[in-house]
Design a protein around this motif. Structure first.
Motif, mmCIF file in Angstrom:
data_model
loop_
_atom_site.group_PDB
_atom_site.id
_atom_site.type_symbol
_atom_site.label_atom_id
_atom_site.label_comp_id
_atom_site.label_asym_id
_atom_site.label_seq_id
_atom_site.Cartn_x
_atom_site.Cartn_y
_atom_site.Cartn_z
ATOM 1 N N ALA A 1 21.690 43.710 6.451
ATOM 2 C CA ALA A 1 22.213 43.202 7.822
ATOM 3 C C ALA A 1 23.939 43.411 7.422
ATOM 4 C CB ALA A 1 22.075 41.919 8.122
ATOM 5 N N SER A 55 30.515 40.754 16.501
ATOM 6 C CA SER A 55 29.140 41.308 16.373
ATOM 7 C C SER A 55 28.187 40.427 15.732
ATOM 8 C CB SER A 55 29.261 42.611 15.527
ATOM 9 O OG SER A 55 29.352 42.132 14.153
ATOM 10 N N ALA A 85 24.369 40.563 13.772
ATOM 11 C CA ALA A 85 23.253 41.643 13.069
ATOM 12 C C ALA A 85 22.506 40.729 12.353
ATOM 13 C CB ALA A 85 24.245 42.662 12.381
#
Length: 491
Positions: free
Chosen positions: A281, A28, A30
């Motif tokens: 985040a 991921s 972010a």
């Protein structure tokens, strides 16, 4: 998936380990963070390089480890980084910066790279930017002043070598001007050599960065300074790195080369906002006003790097500058800072509106180590008594000023009028010194000159021997002019 590949033994950032490990299991992305799976070989704080399909390399640092997952903070921003086609290569070491005398006179970016179009500084060593905790047993108590040339600071809020004394400022107040002024004017009384300034600006505009550079250059202080500039458009993670790089360079100058180093950090509120952005985040539970719960601990790892080491001649003094949203001194950033540091200098919006420069409000300001750095053999024997007397008279004058708005001037006694006049002149002549630089001797003489407003019996905080020695005698009244003889008609 991981695979081992050989790599060069030395890079531009210093020596690396012989074998690096590549990861391509990005799960991921972010904000400024990238999450890696199957990263058991990574260590907390380790540096990594991220390569995308277009061949662009970015530097990152491991922020957290959880089982086989690693959270990497990307210093160059995550734009263009996808879940596939991104390779992360471990450097096998924490973030480091070069240190040495060759860094003096240079302008660097927030990560310690040249911003002045000059060559890479010649590093005497490469040091972990996280630093090492200073053994409390080896700490030496600060007991020598740094003269800033600003009367309100030198006379009433004395900065002592090894101290951390922040400046609290509202948005729009001239904190940047004061920071640049201190960086140019500061010196150690009686020592012309061995003084350096490390100036770190975080999240500033390009115009402000140019202003700091020009002020240091115009004041002749750039050759004894290291200037680190993290601009507002620079990646947020670099803002977290900037004060640590600055302090690492300063520690080497102070404790290896025996220099007295003044570190100016502006703006710590921008630093804490970057800390909050990265915490969001990472999806951490927020604390007060969204700041992470470890803000106090994080700030202490910066502020507590100031001090002196027993048996070594150098010192590291900090002046962090932070902005208070809505002029709120109870905001988390100034509030937590006040718990860690040894006092504060508060700028006043009311004084700024009156044209007082610098607009330092001395009543809520404090230097807890002032008593250790003043007095006979350091500044002058009368420093503490006359500073206490000036502070008391100004506090009384402000009380009279508030009373004036209620009862009117006609109801004031002659004594009240003296205190009112003292506060007015104190703010205009002592605090509002403009761009002039005053030595500590000139500041103390100005205090005594202003105290002439009062009869000696009202100056109860001053012992008689000091009154006799330092209080200027009132000017003798001029003799009356002789009366001309009367003229008139003669008979």
């Amino acid at each position: 998936m991981t695979r081992s590949t050989p790599s060069p033994t030395v890079s531009a950032a210093g020596p690396d380990r012989l074998l690096t490990v590549e990861h391509d299991a990005v799960t991921s992305v972010a904000g400024p963070l990238v999450v890696l799976d199957d990263a058991d070989d990574l260590a907390y704080g380790e540096l990594v390089d991220l390569y995308t399909t277009d061949g662009v390399a970015r530097r990152g640092q491991v922020l957290a480890l959880d089982n086989s997952y690693a959270v990497v903070q990307v210093l160059g921003g995550t734009a263009g980084i996808g879940l596939s086609g991104t390779t992360v290569t471990s450097r096998g070491r924490p973030a480091r910066t070069g240190v040495g005398l060759d860094y003096l006179g240079r302008v660097l970016d927030g990560a310690g790279r040249p911003r002045d179009d000059g060559p890479e500084p010649l590093a005497e060593d490469w040091v972990d930017v996280a630093g090492l905790p200073l053994n409390p047993v080896r700490r030496d108590h600060p007991d020598q002043m740094i003269e800033t040339g600003v009367s309100a600071i030198d006379g009433l809020l004395t900065l002592v070598r090894g101290q951390k004394l922040p400046i609290f400022s509202g948005y729009g107040l001239p904190a940047d001007d004061l920071a640049a002024r201190i960086a140019v004017q500061a010196r150690v009384p009686g020592e012309d050599d061995g003084f350096a300034v490390v100036f770190a600006a975080m999240g500033v505009t390009r115009r402000t960065a140019d202003y700091f550079t020009e002020q240091l250059r115009a004041g002749g202080a750039l050759e004894r300074s290291v200037l680190l500039l993290n601009l507002a458009q620079d990646p947020t993670p670099e803002r977290i790195l900037t004060p640590r790089v600055a302090l690492t360079i300063a520690e080497h100058l102070a404790f290896t080369h025996g220099m007295h180093v003044l570190v100016v950090l502006t703006d710590m509120t921008s630093y804490c906002e970057a800390l909050r952005e990265i915490s969001a985040a990472r999806e951490e539970l927020p604390g007060r006003r969204g700041y992470p719960g470890y803000t106090y601990t994080d700030l202490s790892t910066i502020y507590e790097r100031a001090g002196r080491v027993r048996g070594r001649p150098g010192s590291l003094t900090q002046i962090p500058i932070l902005s208070m949203p809505d002029d709120d001194i109870s905001h988390p950033v100034p509030d937590l800072t006040g718990y860690i540091t040894e006092g504060q200098i508060v700028l006043s919006r009311a004084l700024d509106r009156q044209g007082v420069s610098p607009p330092i409000d001395v009543l809520p300001s404090l230097s807890r180590l002032m008593g250790s750095g003043i007095g006979a053999g350091r500044t002058r024997e009368d420093h503490r008594p006359v500073a206490d007397q000036v502070y008391a008279c100004h506090a009384r004058g402000l009380e009279v000023r508030r009373l004036l708005s209620v009862v009117g001037e006609a109801a004031l006694s002659a004594e009240d009028r003296r205190y009112l006049e003292f506060s007015r002149r104190f703010e205009k002549e002592i605090v509002g010194q403009g761009t002039d630089r005053r030595s500590i001797t000139a500041t103390l003489d100005a205090f005594w000159s202003l105290l002439r407003i009062f009869p000696p019996e009202e100056l109860r905080r001053l012992p008689p021997n000091l009154l006799h020695r330092y209080l200027p005698a009132p000017a003798a009244p001029a003799p009356p002019a002789p009366t001309p003889p009367a003229t008139g008609p003669t008979h």
